[in-house]
Design an enzyme around this catalytic site. Sequence first.
Site, PDB file in Angstrom:
ATOM      1  N   ASP A  78     -52.063   6.952 -15.365  1.00 56.70           N
ATOM      2  CA  ASP A  78     -50.898   7.135 -16.395  1.00 56.70           C
ATOM      3  C   ASP A  78     -49.564   5.642 -16.411  1.00 56.70           C
ATOM      4  O   ASP A  78     -49.667   5.047 -15.689  1.00 56.70           O
ATOM      5  CB  ASP A  78     -51.215   8.057 -16.157  1.00 56.70           C
ATOM      6  N   GLU A 145     -48.478  10.159 -13.187  1.00 59.32           N
ATOM      7  CA  GLU A 145     -47.343  10.783 -12.316  1.00 59.32           C
ATOM      8  C   GLU A 145     -46.328  10.702 -13.415  1.00 59.32           C
ATOM      9  O   GLU A 145     -45.219  10.487 -12.963  1.00 59.32           O
ATOM     10  CB  GLU A 145     -47.719   8.673 -11.503  1.00 59.32           C
TER      11      GLU A 145
END
Length: 487
Positions: A78, A145
């Site tokens: 991400d 994350e």
Amino acid sequence: MTALNQLQPQALWQWFEQICAIPHPSKHEQALSEHIQAWAKDKQLSVVEDKVGNLIIKKAATAGMEDRKTVVLQAHIDMVPQKNADKVHDFEKDPIDAYVEDDWVKARGTTLGADNGIGMASALAVLGADDIVHGPLEVLLTIDEEAGMTGAFGLEAGMLEAEILINTDSEQEGEIYMGCAGGVDGQISVPMVWQSPEPSNSSYTLSLAGLKGGHSGVNIHLGRGNANKLLARFLFDHSDELALELTNFTGGSLRNAIPREAQISFMLPAENVTLLQSRISEFQALVRQELAIADPGTELTLTEIPAEAKVMSEDSQQILIDILNACPNGVVRMSDEVEGVTETSLNVGVISTETDSVQVLCLIRSLIDSGREEIEGVLTSLSSLAGANVEFSGAYPGWKPDNSSPVMASVRETYEDIYNKEPTIMVIHAGLECGLFKKPYPEMDMVSIGPTIRYPHSPDEKVNITTVGQYWKLLLAVLERTPVKGS
């Protein structure tokens, strides 16, 4: 985007171009994940998506390296979705508009996603190469994350065989990271009582923009302006004098990004508007003077809006202003053990006005648990005094430094051999996932490296092209030097 194809190392930059083309903000990584899985299967690599959505891809050792320890290259899928206010961009649908300028790759009006797209690209480029020497290899790509470390929290024991983990999420070439801060989210809920406004009052919105923002860990020590705190300060100084009746306070968008923009809406007597304009002008000049070096671009804009149906009660408004003005923000303490590194910090990241409350989302970071707990106590006391509520969630551990780490020593020696200079061994004031990996894999030896990335978590994010090449050269040399199993 085409210019990225011409950069070296070409395999890495080709992957980064693909990553930029497929939207992958936090919690919306599936399209990129599916693209990577399809590619891995086409390359006849073993690929598994675990229960939470992490990808584990495995590749056999190259000829003659079968007796080496297994290494896992780790990155997160991400990226942080941040854009300038005037930029039209849907992070769930639109590609990142990356371009080359001098020795940097940047994005037009948005975050670039070099954090951690470059690390991910490097791992995938190694998987796809036929001419890179390495032992048994695993690649771990985690989800979410940036918004909660869901992937790292959900990683189960037994999924990985590796003895060594190389995290690719560091952001300064020439530095080797062997530890990081832990953190926890703090959500303060300030109760709201609403009342009818003075019917003759005028309605306005005051917007603050032009700040640099940035990563709430990596950039927190730079003294940049926090849009939420600055508007709270303005209210503390002038709300009584101007007889302001607040209707809304909104600011920031992510708890791990320093807020670049915020706005308040309010009503006030028409005869006070001229004084309001004067106070705004004075405050803007004051902030620009104070932040002349760190963050000189403060812009305050006053806009008249239609009348509101309700305003905050006098008591609710005063409590909100006081708690926001008193709330700590920025560096709390510098580390005694690691020179130049922040030990404990707090970011007042997001403010939103709800039906019955104003929500204030903060992120506490600390290299030590006691530092984090101290700030939790400060927010608890502050909330108690104000009659507000606070809840803490999503706590994640730091990654405790290990000076005897064999992989850290190997990376240091390899760097010295390649570049004829010593790298800096560092601890980073950011939330790398290594601390969480230690729970299912307590014996795994870990290190973190990466190229130079400036201003992550902000639209000014950029990655230095030369250092990407240096990082790639180091990574390949470290893989070639992987120790023999049992050593």
